[in-house]
Write a protein that holds these residues in place. Structure first.
Motif, PDB file in Angstrom:
ATOM      1  N   ASP A 136      39.869  45.166 -43.481  1.00 16.92           N
ATOM      2  CA  ASP A 136      40.016  45.065 -42.027  1.00 16.92           C
ATOM      3  C   ASP A 136      41.429  44.664 -41.626  1.00 16.92           C
ATOM      4  N   PHE A 139      44.818  46.989 -41.267  1.00 17.22           N
ATOM      5  CA  PHE A 139      45.159  47.778 -40.082  1.00 17.22           C
ATOM      6  C   PHE A 139      46.102  46.991 -39.164  1.00 17.22           C
ATOM      7  N   ASP A 140      45.846  45.699 -39.021  1.00 14.99           N
ATOM      8  CA  ASP A 140      46.751  44.876 -38.222  1.00 14.99           C
ATOM      9  C   ASP A 140      48.126  44.766 -38.873  1.00 14.99           C
ATOM     10  N   PHE A 142      49.536  46.932 -40.843  1.00 11.34           N
ATOM     11  CA  PHE A 142      50.232  48.215 -40.684  1.00 11.34           C
ATOM     12  C   PHE A 142      50.818  48.321 -39.275  1.00 11.34           C
ATOM     13  N   GLU A 143      50.037  47.955 -38.269  1.00 11.04           N
ATOM     14  CA  GLU A 143      50.529  47.982 -36.889  1.00 11.04           C
ATOM     15  C   GLU A 143      51.706  47.029 -36.700  1.00 11.04           C
ATOM     16  N   HIS A 238      43.745  48.571 -51.280  1.00  6.47           N
ATOM     17  CA  HIS A 238      43.528  49.119 -49.939  1.00  6.47           C
ATOM     18  C   HIS A 238      44.861  49.691 -49.462  1.00  6.47           C
ATOM     19  N   ILE A 240      46.974  52.152 -46.436  1.00  3.41           N
ATOM     20  CA  ILE A 240      47.109  52.972 -45.232  1.00  3.41           C
ATOM     21  C   ILE A 240      48.415  53.734 -45.334  1.00  3.41           C
ATOM     22  N   ASN A 289      42.312  58.200 -38.761  1.00  3.02           N
ATOM     23  CA  ASN A 289      42.049  57.866 -37.368  1.00  3.02           C
ATOM     24  C   ASN A 289      43.311  57.941 -36.542  1.00  3.02           C
ATOM     25  N   GLN A 300      46.700  57.138 -38.818  1.00  2.46           N
ATOM     26  CA  GLN A 300      46.588  56.367 -40.042  1.00  2.46           C
ATOM     27  C   GLN A 300      45.500  56.953 -40.940  1.00  2.46           C
ATOM     28  N   TYR A 302      43.351  55.791 -44.187  1.00  8.64           N
ATOM     29  CA  TYR A 302      43.009  54.636 -45.010  1.00  8.64           C
ATOM     30  C   TYR A 302      42.166  55.082 -46.211  1.00  8.64           C
TER      31      TYR A 302
END
Length: 405
Positions: A136, A139-140, A142-143, A238, A240, A289, A300, A302
């Motif tokens: 989870d 994603f943050d 990566f942003e 994991h 991305i 997504n 992205q 994943y």
């Protein structure tokens, strides 16, 4: 049929008459999220979403939660980078109950200090739980790298330290600045007539007169590419891979939606699921997504796999993207892609809650309702060449990568 109303104070509403429905879906979409927080108040938008239910001048927190739940309904909310939704679902025929409650908590939430202290611990537990899950939190992260130097970079939840600093006054100031008639859309899907709903909207929301302030959003600056590998001694890697793209108003979004769904959509026949999982057994999960904002966006991809297989997976992903960029799909193959995606949208339209929320967000962002018919019509206007152009855009520079293992 969907009716669009504009109240005397400028508040817009999307009202759908649903005569056969046994459930009412009613809520308020606000064009404000974590991007709109002061730099020294990270996590404020999300904290407001949590604490807006904690009391008004006439209701305590228990009265607020009990108002809809006592009749079998629910009251809830969520926050994203650019939006907040506060909503209730309840047995049909109770629009006044729902609209009066929503108007009260928006206009008159008091954010009692004692309630804030208890909720502060809940939010900090949410932050720590989230950080414990790399699938989870990646994603943050990566942003954060993709939007470095902008208000879009920070986590929606904030940090334990920033949440500790938030006050009742901070929460009320955020409401007064952003929860304004010009910055909100109310949605109602209920068997009641549009005329009745309009009267209720004017009765409960027509008195809201917070002035709408000019937007202080700044477009995120360009960022350099990145290739980050973080060893945290985990069992699974994991990853991305992706890049910055255009915002939600760009006409290229429709070919991008098709490409994204074909490449890594939710179905087992997506290209990446077939190549990485079904044929080679390299990944447990893979998906693609698109997240479009007002002036920027991300695509992205994943996947989770053994650390030793990350580079092999990256090579296959690049190869699949290059195939789409180097040649135009045949008419038959392209039609299959369009038909599948339009079919998925039709199936998803059976989720009445999501569709009700979508009509509010559509009105808020585009000034019109983009329903299933609108979306499928736009998608069927896309050409194979346009899909290829979007694929070329994605591969015209090295993709960014973040791996955590």
């Amino acid at each position: 049929m969907i009716n669009i109303f504009t109240l005397s104070n400028g508040l817009r509403a999307a009202v759908k008459t649903a005569p056969e429905s046994h459930v009412s879906y009613i809520g308020v979409a606000i064009n404000a999220g974590s991007r709109d927080e002061p730099a020294d108040r990270q996590g404020l938008a999300h904290f407001v979403e949590h604490t807006i239910f904690k009391g008004t001048s006439t209701r305590r927190s228990w009265h607020i939660s009990n108002r809809m739940e006592s009749v079998g309904g629910e009251l809830n909310a969520y926050t994203s980078k650019e939006e907040t939704l506060i909503y209730t679902n309840a047995p049909a025929g109770m629009p006044e109950r729902a609209l009066e409650l929503l108007a009260d908590i928006i206009a008159d939430s008091r954010f009692p200090a004692k309630e804030l202290e208890m909720e502060r611990e809940v939010v900090k537990d949410e932050i720590n739980s989230y950080l414990d899950s790399p699938a989870d939190s990646i994603f943050d992260e990566f942003e954060e790298a993709a939007y470095a130097g902008s208000a879009l970079a920070h986590n929606i939840l904030g940090s334990p330290e920033s949440v500790d600093s938030l006050t009742s006054e901070d929460c009320r100031r955020f409401i007064d600045r952003y929860y304004t008639p010009g910055n909100m859309v109310v949605y109602v899907a209920d068997p009641s007539s549009p005329e009745k709903i309009l009267r209720l909207l004017e009765k409960y929301f027509g008195s809201l007169h917070f002035p709408t302030s000019p937007s202080n959003r700044l477009a995120p600056p360009p960022t350099a590419g990145f290739d980050i590998v973080s060893d945290r001694k985990g069992h699974q890697a994991h990853t991305i891979v992706g890049r910055r793209i255009f915002g939600r108003n760009d006409s290229r979004r429709f070919p991008l939606f098709l490409l994204n769904n074909y490449l890594g959509g939710p179905c087992m026949n997506s290209r990446l699921n077939r190549e990485l999982r079904e044929k080679r057994g390299l990944v447990y999960t893979v998906d693609s997504n698109v997240a479009l904002l007002s002036d920027a966006g991300l695509m992205q991809i994943y996947f989770g796999c053994d650390a030793a297989d990350v580079n092999k997976c990256l090579g296959i992903i690049r190869r699949e993207l290059l195939k789409l960029a180097d040649s135009t799909l045949s008419h038959r193959a392209f039609e299959a892609i369009v038909n599948q995606y339009c079919g998925q949208l039709l199936v998803s339209s059976d989720n009445k809650e999501n569709m009700s929320m979508s009509m509010a967000k559509s009105l808020m962002y585009y000034g019109e309702i983009h329903d299933i018919e609108t979306m499928t019509s736009r998608l069927r206007e896309v050409t194979p060449a346009q899909l290829r152009d979007v694929a070329e855009m994605l591969v015209n520079s090295p993709l960014c990568r973040l791996t955590i293992h």
